[in-house]
Design a protein around this motif. Structure first.
Motif, PDB file in Angstrom:
ATOM      1  N   CYS A  38     -39.683  43.778  61.231  1.00 48.32           N
ATOM      2  CA  CYS A  38     -38.671  44.598  61.884  1.00 48.32           C
ATOM      3  C   CYS A  38     -38.297  45.739  60.941  1.00 48.32           C
ATOM      4  O   CYS A  38     -38.513  45.643  59.732  1.00 48.32           O
ATOM      5  CB  CYS A  38     -37.468  43.700  62.139  1.00 48.32           C
ATOM      6  SG  CYS A  38     -36.095  44.462  62.998  1.00 48.32           S
ATOM      7  N   HIS A  60     -36.869  37.379  60.315  1.00 47.83           N
ATOM      8  CA  HIS A  60     -35.864  36.843  61.245  1.00 47.83           C
ATOM      9  C   HIS A  60     -36.396  36.803  62.677  1.00 47.83           C
ATOM     10  O   HIS A  60     -35.670  36.448  63.585  1.00 47.83           O
ATOM     11  CB  HIS A  60     -34.587  37.683  61.174  1.00 47.83           C
ATOM     12  CG  HIS A  60     -34.837  39.109  61.565  1.00 47.83           C
ATOM     13  ND1 HIS A  60     -35.238  40.057  60.659  1.00 47.83           N
ATOM     14  CD2 HIS A  60     -34.802  39.720  62.756  1.00 47.83           C
ATOM     15  CE1 HIS A  60     -35.426  41.199  61.293  1.00 47.83           C
ATOM     16  NE2 HIS A  60     -35.180  41.026  62.568  1.00 47.83           N
ATOM     17  N   GLU A  61     -37.660  37.197  62.868  1.00 48.68           N
ATOM     18  CA  GLU A  61     -38.283  37.103  64.197  1.00 48.68           C
ATOM     19  C   GLU A  61     -39.263  35.943  64.079  1.00 48.68           C
ATOM     20  O   GLU A  61     -40.409  36.119  63.690  1.00 48.68           O
ATOM     21  CB  GLU A  61     -38.941  38.437  64.545  1.00 48.68           C
ATOM     22  CG  GLU A  61     -37.917  39.569  64.535  1.00 48.68           C
ATOM     23  CD  GLU A  61     -38.483  40.961  64.804  1.00 48.68           C
ATOM     24  OE1 GLU A  61     -39.719  41.118  64.885  1.00 48.68           O
ATOM     25  OE2 GLU A  61     -37.673  41.900  64.936  1.00 48.68           O
ATOM     26  N   GLU A 145     -36.901  38.298  70.078  1.00 44.52           N
ATOM     27  CA  GLU A 145     -35.762  38.610  69.188  1.00 44.52           C
ATOM     28  C   GLU A 145     -35.278  40.044  69.386  1.00 44.52           C
ATOM     29  O   GLU A 145     -34.082  40.258  69.653  1.00 44.52           O
ATOM     30  CB  GLU A 145     -36.133  38.319  67.719  1.00 44.52           C
ATOM     31  CG  GLU A 145     -34.925  38.334  66.784  1.00 44.52           C
ATOM     32  CD  GLU A 145     -34.570  39.698  66.214  1.00 44.52           C
ATOM     33  OE1 GLU A 145     -33.503  39.833  65.618  1.00 44.52           O
ATOM     34  OE2 GLU A 145     -35.357  40.656  66.374  1.00 44.52           O
TER      35      GLU A 145
HETATM   36 MN    MN Z   1     -35.594  42.280  64.404  1.00 47.96          MN
END
Ligand code: MN
Ligand code: ZN
Length: 339
Positions: A38, A60-61, A145
């Motif tokens: 990201c 975080h994905e 996400e």
């Molecule tokens: Mn993200």
């Protein structure tokens, strides 16, 4: 097991750490299968994300397969494919008490404040795991996400069918928001500096597009809104002048959404907000939107296929990040794989 750690800004390392085990009754052990890169991961790598602490295993994905479950777990079983909620909240502070755990006073985001998903195994509470639709591949599922982030901003904006939405910026954040907003309201104006992205927005149903580099932004917005401005404006460009531009382009009683993380002062004035009685609202992360996003996919309202443009093995993370930094126009979403 292998993990990708940002040791300090600018220094990425593939490290060897101990494989986690289930220490809490309600935990599940997940074998990672796909993890998205990201813009905020790049920010942590480059040291421009004010929230991040180092050293940090980022990511975080987070998509994987349940390998083992603790004795109290009933919601998932070994073999289930899941995406993991990135938001960890305390449950008892003021924001948590009013149902807004995404801005918890003790907020911990996986891959930002606590270690995230760029590693082969991860142990998390079962309540943070969301089952994936069978027909969705692991790498496409990573896009759930960013979708939750988009749903959050449309929800915070209280976007309705009657609104005229001005979407400022249509890169990876903006295009996710566009896809969700398009389900809610038909009247969307997209402002962007890339003709290619504007073209794509038109093909996907944008009512109007404005090239912010070659056209007079404000004049065009007024022209496309019968002189009154947008009712909702979302800043998905998060650049220096974007907030001021949106305060000007939004009509009386409108809502203006900010999503940026810049700590640079931006010039705005109170008169624009007061005289039009604008609501200026932030939208951060997402507040229990995974279920909503997955339901949209199951209902056939949201197709996430085709958003992933490149994949790299976890151990080639350096190459993946270097490639992301080239901003090659072919890049949509880059995903790390674990096979
Ligand atoms: Mn993200
Ligand atoms: Zn809290």
């Amino acid at each position: 097991m292998k993990a990708v750690q940002i040791v300090r800004p600018g220094e990425l390392r593939v490290i060897d750490i101990e494989k986690p085990s289930i220490t809490q009754q309600d935990n599940v052990l997940i074998r990672m299968t796909a993890a998205g890169i990201c813009g905020s991961d790049l920010g942590i790598y480059h040291g421009t994300n004010a929230a991040a602490t180092y050293p940090r295993i980022i990511g975080h994905e987070i998509v994987g397969v349940v390998e083992e479950t603790g004795p109290d777990v009933t919601s998932v079983k070994p073999g289930d494919r899941v995406i993991v909620n990135q938001v960890v909240s305390c449950g008892h502070c003021y924001p948590c008490s009013i149902g807004r755990g995404n801005v918890c006073d003790q907020l911990k985001v996986r891959g930002v404040h606590i270690d995230g998903g760029y590693r082969e195994y991860l142990a998390v509470p079962a309540s943070d795991c969301y089952l994936l639709p069978d027909f969705l591949s692991d790498r496409d599922a990573v896009m759930i996400e960013p979708t939750t982030i988009a749903i959050q901003s449309c929800t915070r904006a209280e976007l309705t069918k009657e609104d005229t939405l001005l979407l400022y910026g249509c890169g990876s954040l903006g295009s996710s928001i566009f896809r969700i907003a398009r389900q809610i309201c038909p009247n969307i104006i997209v402002a962007e500096l890339s003709d290619e992205k504007l073209e794509a927005a038109r093909a996907q149903g944008a009512a109007h597009t404005i090239n912010t580099e070659t056209e007079n932004f404000l004049e065009r917005v007024l022209e496309y809104t019968g002189g009154r401005g947008s009712t909702v404006s979302i800043d998905a460009a998060c650049s220096k002048g974007s907030l001021m531009n949106l305060l000007k382009a939004t009509g009386n009683a409108g809502r203006v959404m900010t999503m940026g993380f810049s700590t640079e002062p931006a010039e705005i004035n109170q008169f624009l907000i007061t005289s039009k009685e604008l609501d200026v609202r932030g939208s951060r992360l997402q507040n229990r939107m995974f279920g909503t996003a997955i339901q949209m996919i199951l209902d056939g309202k949201l197709d996430l296929t085709g958003a992933v443009s490149h994949t790299f093995p976890l151990t080639d993370a350096q190459r993946a990040f270097d490639f992301a930094d080239t901003h090659d126009p072919s890049i949509r979403k880059i995903v790390l794989t674990f096979d």
